[in-house]
Scaffold this active site. Structure first.
Site, mmCIF file in Angstrom:
data_model
loop_
_atom_site.group_PDB
_atom_site.id
_atom_site.type_symbol
_atom_site.label_atom_id
_atom_site.label_comp_id
_atom_site.label_asym_id
_atom_site.label_seq_id
_atom_site.Cartn_x
_atom_site.Cartn_y
_atom_site.Cartn_z
ATOM 1 N N LYS A 1 -60.030 -4.691 -26.779
ATOM 2 C CA LYS A 1 -60.498 -3.794 -26.697
ATOM 3 C C LYS A 1 -60.201 -2.764 -28.555
ATOM 4 O O LYS A 1 -60.513 -2.268 -29.294
ATOM 5 C CB LYS A 1 -60.392 -2.394 -25.916
ATOM 6 C CG LYS A 1 -60.773 -0.929 -26.501
ATOM 7 C CD LYS A 1 -60.277 -0.537 -25.327
ATOM 8 C CE LYS A 1 -59.684 0.588 -25.155
ATOM 9 N NZ LYS A 1 -58.911 1.399 -25.797
ATOM 10 N N ASN A 2 -58.705 -2.570 -28.468
ATOM 11 C CA ASN A 2 -58.384 -1.703 -29.326
ATOM 12 C C ASN A 2 -58.352 -2.471 -31.289
ATOM 13 O O ASN A 2 -58.040 -1.883 -31.948
ATOM 14 C CB ASN A 2 -56.890 -1.316 -29.215
ATOM 15 C CG ASN A 2 -56.873 -0.102 -28.256
ATOM 16 O OD1 ASN A 2 -57.919 0.093 -27.437
ATOM 17 N ND2 ASN A 2 -55.315 0.148 -27.332
ATOM 18 N N ARG B 1 -55.137 14.632 -29.307
ATOM 19 C CA ARG B 1 -55.205 13.290 -29.641
ATOM 20 C C ARG B 1 -55.428 13.344 -31.511
ATOM 21 O O ARG B 1 -55.950 13.809 -32.020
ATOM 22 C CB ARG B 1 -55.686 12.193 -29.030
ATOM 23 C CG ARG B 1 -55.762 11.793 -27.890
ATOM 24 C CD ARG B 1 -56.589 10.644 -27.352
ATOM 25 N NE ARG B 1 -56.106 9.723 -28.083
ATOM 26 C CZ ARG B 1 -56.368 8.490 -27.583
ATOM 27 N NH1 ARG B 1 -57.201 7.954 -26.805
ATOM 28 N NH2 ARG B 1 -56.397 7.114 -28.455
ATOM 29 N N ASP C 1 -50.112 1.684 -22.782
ATOM 30 C CA ASP C 1 -51.184 2.189 -21.628
ATOM 31 C C ASP C 1 -50.426 0.870 -20.542
ATOM 32 O O ASP C 1 -51.635 0.815 -19.669
ATOM 33 C CB ASP C 1 -52.038 1.160 -22.975
ATOM 34 C CG ASP C 1 -52.802 1.620 -24.116
ATOM 35 O OD1 ASP C 1 -52.750 3.194 -23.717
ATOM 36 O OD2 ASP C 1 -52.965 1.477 -25.066
ATOM 37 N N ARG D 1 -64.943 1.434 -19.815
ATOM 38 C CA ARG D 1 -64.523 1.538 -21.642
ATOM 39 C C ARG D 1 -64.047 0.304 -21.616
ATOM 40 O O ARG D 1 -64.109 0.472 -22.729
ATOM 41 C CB ARG D 1 -64.120 2.835 -21.484
ATOM 42 C CG ARG D 1 -64.648 4.201 -21.730
ATOM 43 C CD ARG D 1 -64.167 4.982 -22.554
ATOM 44 N NE ARG D 1 -63.274 4.876 -23.257
ATOM 45 C CZ ARG D 1 -61.566 4.778 -23.439
ATOM 46 N NH1 ARG D 1 -61.364 6.385 -22.500
ATOM 47 N NH2 ARG D 1 -61.497 4.718 -24.680
ATOM 48 N N CYS E 1 -59.288 13.148 -25.775
ATOM 49 C CA CYS E 1 -59.715 12.203 -25.168
ATOM 50 C C CYS E 1 -59.912 12.321 -23.760
ATOM 51 O O CYS E 1 -59.229 13.759 -22.801
ATOM 52 C CB CYS E 1 -59.284 11.255 -25.185
ATOM 53 S SG CYS E 1 -57.241 10.803 -25.079
HETATM 54 N N1 EPU Z 1 -49.952 10.296 -33.625
HETATM 55 C C1 EPU Z 1 -50.616 11.882 -34.234
HETATM 56 N N2 EPU Z 1 -51.163 12.526 -35.478
HETATM 57 C C2 EPU Z 1 -51.721 11.478 -35.996
HETATM 58 C C3 EPU Z 1 -51.943 10.311 -35.094
HETATM 59 C C4 EPU Z 1 -51.229 10.159 -34.159
HETATM 60 O O1 EPU Z 1 -49.030 13.434 -33.991
HETATM 61 O O2 EPU Z 1 -52.427 11.563 -37.381
HETATM 62 C C5 EPU Z 1 -49.098 11.122 -32.511
HETATM 63 C C6 EPU Z 1 -49.950 10.407 -31.059
HETATM 64 O O3 EPU Z 1 -50.735 12.225 -30.942
HETATM 65 C C7 EPU Z 1 -49.214 10.017 -30.235
HETATM 66 C C8 EPU Z 1 -48.610 9.131 -31.256
HETATM 67 O O4 EPU Z 1 -48.861 9.607 -32.559
HETATM 68 O O5 EPU Z 1 -48.408 10.813 -29.773
HETATM 69 C C9 EPU Z 1 -49.074 7.676 -31.365
HETATM 70 O O6 EPU Z 1 -50.911 7.824 -30.926
HETATM 71 P P1 EPU Z 1 -50.908 7.017 -32.385
HETATM 72 O O7 EPU Z 1 -52.356 7.687 -33.017
HETATM 73 O O8 EPU Z 1 -50.680 5.659 -32.152
HETATM 74 O O9 EPU Z 1 -52.695 6.056 -30.660
HETATM 75 P P2 EPU Z 1 -54.378 5.769 -31.514
HETATM 76 O O10 EPU Z 1 -53.896 4.892 -32.555
HETATM 77 O O11 EPU Z 1 -55.140 7.140 -31.380
HETATM 78 C C10 EPU Z 1 -53.922 3.983 -29.968
HETATM 79 C C11 EPU Z 1 -54.654 3.060 -28.642
HETATM 80 C C12 EPU Z 1 -54.804 3.679 -27.649
HETATM 81 C C13 EPU Z 1 -52.701 3.613 -26.775
HETATM 82 C C14 EPU Z 1 -52.143 4.325 -28.698
HETATM 83 C C15 EPU Z 1 -50.358 4.207 -28.526
HETATM 84 C C16 EPU Z 1 -57.126 2.728 -29.807
HETATM 85 C C17 EPU Z 1 -58.303 2.793 -29.949
HETATM 86 N N3 EPU Z 1 -55.859 3.128 -28.931
HETATM 87 O O12 EPU Z 1 -54.501 5.512 -29.985
HETATM 88 O O13 EPU Z 1 -54.929 3.107 -26.310
HETATM 89 O O14 EPU Z 1 -52.764 4.809 -26.127
HETATM 90 O O15 EPU Z 1 -53.126 3.753 -29.949
HETATM 91 O O16 EPU Z 1 -50.279 2.490 -28.182
HETATM 92 O O17 EPU Z 1 -56.125 1.422 -30.628
HETATM 93 C C18 EPU Z 1 -56.084 2.988 -23.973
HETATM 94 O O18 EPU Z 1 -56.936 1.551 -24.978
HETATM 95 O O19 EPU Z 1 -56.558 3.121 -23.303
HETATM 96 C C19 EPU Z 1 -55.503 3.755 -25.680
HETATM 97 C C20 EPU Z 1 -55.934 5.028 -25.254
#
Ligand code: EPU
Length: 420
Positions: free
Chosen positions: A23-24, A123, A307, A399, A118
């Site tokens: 998915k990701n 986020r 996750d 999802r 979310c």
């Molecule tokens: N963060 C910030 N600022 C940013 C971006 C992130 O502070 O600009 C923080 C977040 O608050 C969090 C950490 O950095 O504490 C990591 O966030 P990340 O950006 O890595 O998460 P994401 O890219 O929004 C993806 C996956 C999530 C998974 C996380 C961590 C996708 C679509 N989603 O989210 O997947 O939990 O990486 O591995 O790729 C899921 O599949 O259930 C899911 C939530």
């Protein structure tokens, strides 16, 4: 809306299950396809509601989409002529933030509504925005819409303050056609990052270092496309089935897996006295008598994935002794705990740590999926609980898991999907 009705403790899960595409990776590769100057074919794309939504969003922007069976899609972005995605189109999709990087990279401008919070809280995307600005974009947020415009995007060095999968991928998308070289430091190392880079490279990009914490992107003028690309198997789906097999004391062959991607889980399962056998593209998980307690901390890849935190907690509930799970990524990940407690789990949450009293005998109850992974956790709990569990809010599970109920049924689970 649908619910699952699960009759638990019938028998251990047994048999084979085939894992779908990640998915990701898919939710990033679909927007990445907008950057191409020709068509492409994406294979092993999971048939899940997040992907269906995103296909509609990019079709609305003008992309021609040709579905070829359930898991292959052809995309021709040559008629894409809009750089705007309104709140109505993106409100159900957190990962719609990848449209920012893709449209900025393609048009040097983008107007995309901010994704809402979310299911487990706010986020932030400050690191994405910091990177877009460093590449030369002027960014403002007006009435909930992120507006970006640049005369030119010019390669630069960007150090991410937090390791972020989303920011790393988004900046690759914005930089792939920028002038000069972009260097992302403290980049996320998740296999999804590597997959998006491999997709773009297959289409003509020049990205090196994906999978390490320094990624170098030499901008190119044209991404010709014209190739087929197959998405990696879903790590979290594989991990969820590994945990379900272990929790039920079963014997499950999980096919279409890259064993290295699940090695943090494999190591923990072995520590907990679960037998795991690995092949080239499969893992077999065999419940092997008493489950031993463990202490787990979630971290960015290659650490134990956040996750899989909710699903693995169910296994810790069944283990002998007291275990801990410490959340290292998301503040609000523990929302699923109240649902497990309704089934008899003994979990105390203190800050970012959950203390889990093991040897628990779970009993079926009506519960809800609080989010995608919290949903997977209550389903696994339902499989091993005494009596009937009804899982509401199945839309969250849909999802990210392709035919979760059908695949579990194939392993012998007594699970039925019904309308609420
Ligand atoms: N963060 C910030 N600022 C940013 C971006 C992130 O502070 O600009 C923080 C977040 O608050 C969090 C950490 O950095 O504490 C990591 O966030 P990340 O950006 O890595 O998460 P994401 O890219 O929004 C993806 C996956 C999530 C998974 C996380 C961590 C996708 C679509 N989603 O989210 O997947 O939990 O990486 O591995 O790729 C899921 O599949 O259930 C899911 C939530």
């Amino acid at each position: 809306m649908d619910k699952f009705v699960i009759r638990g403790r019938k028998k251990p899960l047994r048999g084979e299950v085939y894992i779908s595409g990640a998915k990701n990776a898919a939710v990033a590769i679909l927007p990445a396809a907008l950057l191409l100057d020709g068509p492409c074919k994406i294979e092993n794309i999971p048939d899940i509601s997040d992907v269906r939504l995103l296909k509609d969003i990019i079709a609305n922007l003008g992309a021609d989409i040709e579905q070829d069976g359930k898991n292959v899609v052809g995309i021709n972005p040559q008629n894409v002529n809009s750089w705007e995605a309104s709140y109505d189109t993106v409100k159900y999709m957190r990962a719609s933030y990848y449209l920012l990087g893709a449209l900025l990279g393609k048009f040097k401008k983008a107007e995309v509504a901010l994704p809402g919070g979310c299911d487990f809280g706010f986020r932030p995307i400050d690191q994405h925005i910091k990177g877009f600005e460093a590449l030369g974009a002027k960014v403002s947020i007006e009435h909930g819409i992120v507006k970006m415009a640049a005369d030119k995007l010019i390669g630069t060095q960007i150090y991410l303050d937090v390791v972020s999968v989303g920011a790393t991928i988004n900046l690759m998308l914005a930089a792939v056609k920028a002038e000069g070289t972009t260097i992302i430091e403290n980049a996320a190392k998740e296999p999804y990052v590597v997959d998006v880079a491999s997709f773009l490279n297959a289409m003509g990009a020049n990205i090196k270092g994906a999978g390490t914490d320094v990624i170098k992107i030499k901008g190119v003028d044209i991404l010709s496309g014209g190739a087929s690309y197959s998405i990696i198997p879903d790590i979290m789906e594989a991990g969820t089935f590994m945990i379900a097999a272990a929790a039920s004391g079963g014997d499950v062959m999980i096919k279409n897996v890259i064993p290295k991607h699940v090695e943090s889980l494999t190591a923990k399962l072995i520590e907990m006295n679960i037998k795991v056998v690995e092949g080239e593209d499969w893992v077999r998980v065999i419940g092997n008598g008493p489950i031993l307690k463990a202490n787990i901390k979630t971290l960015p890849y290659p650490g134990f994935p956040t996750d899989l935190h909710p699903p693995v907690t169910v296994l810790l509930c069944l283990a002998e002794g007291t275990s801990t799970i410490t959340e290292g990524v998301w503040d609000l990940r523990f929302q699923y705990v109240d649902e497990l407690k309704r089934m008899g789990a003994r979990i105390k949450v203190e800050g970012r740590m959950g203390l889990i009293e093991g040897a628990c005998s779970l009993s079926g109850a009506p519960v809800k999926a609080t989010d995608l992974r919290g949903g997977a956790a209550v389903v696994i709990a339902g499989l091993v609980a005494d009596g009937v569990t009804e899982v509401y809010n199945v839309k969250y599970i849909d999802r990210g898991y392709e035919e979760f109920d059908v695949k579990l049924k194939g392993l012998g689970a007594d699970i039925v999907r019904m309308s609420e």
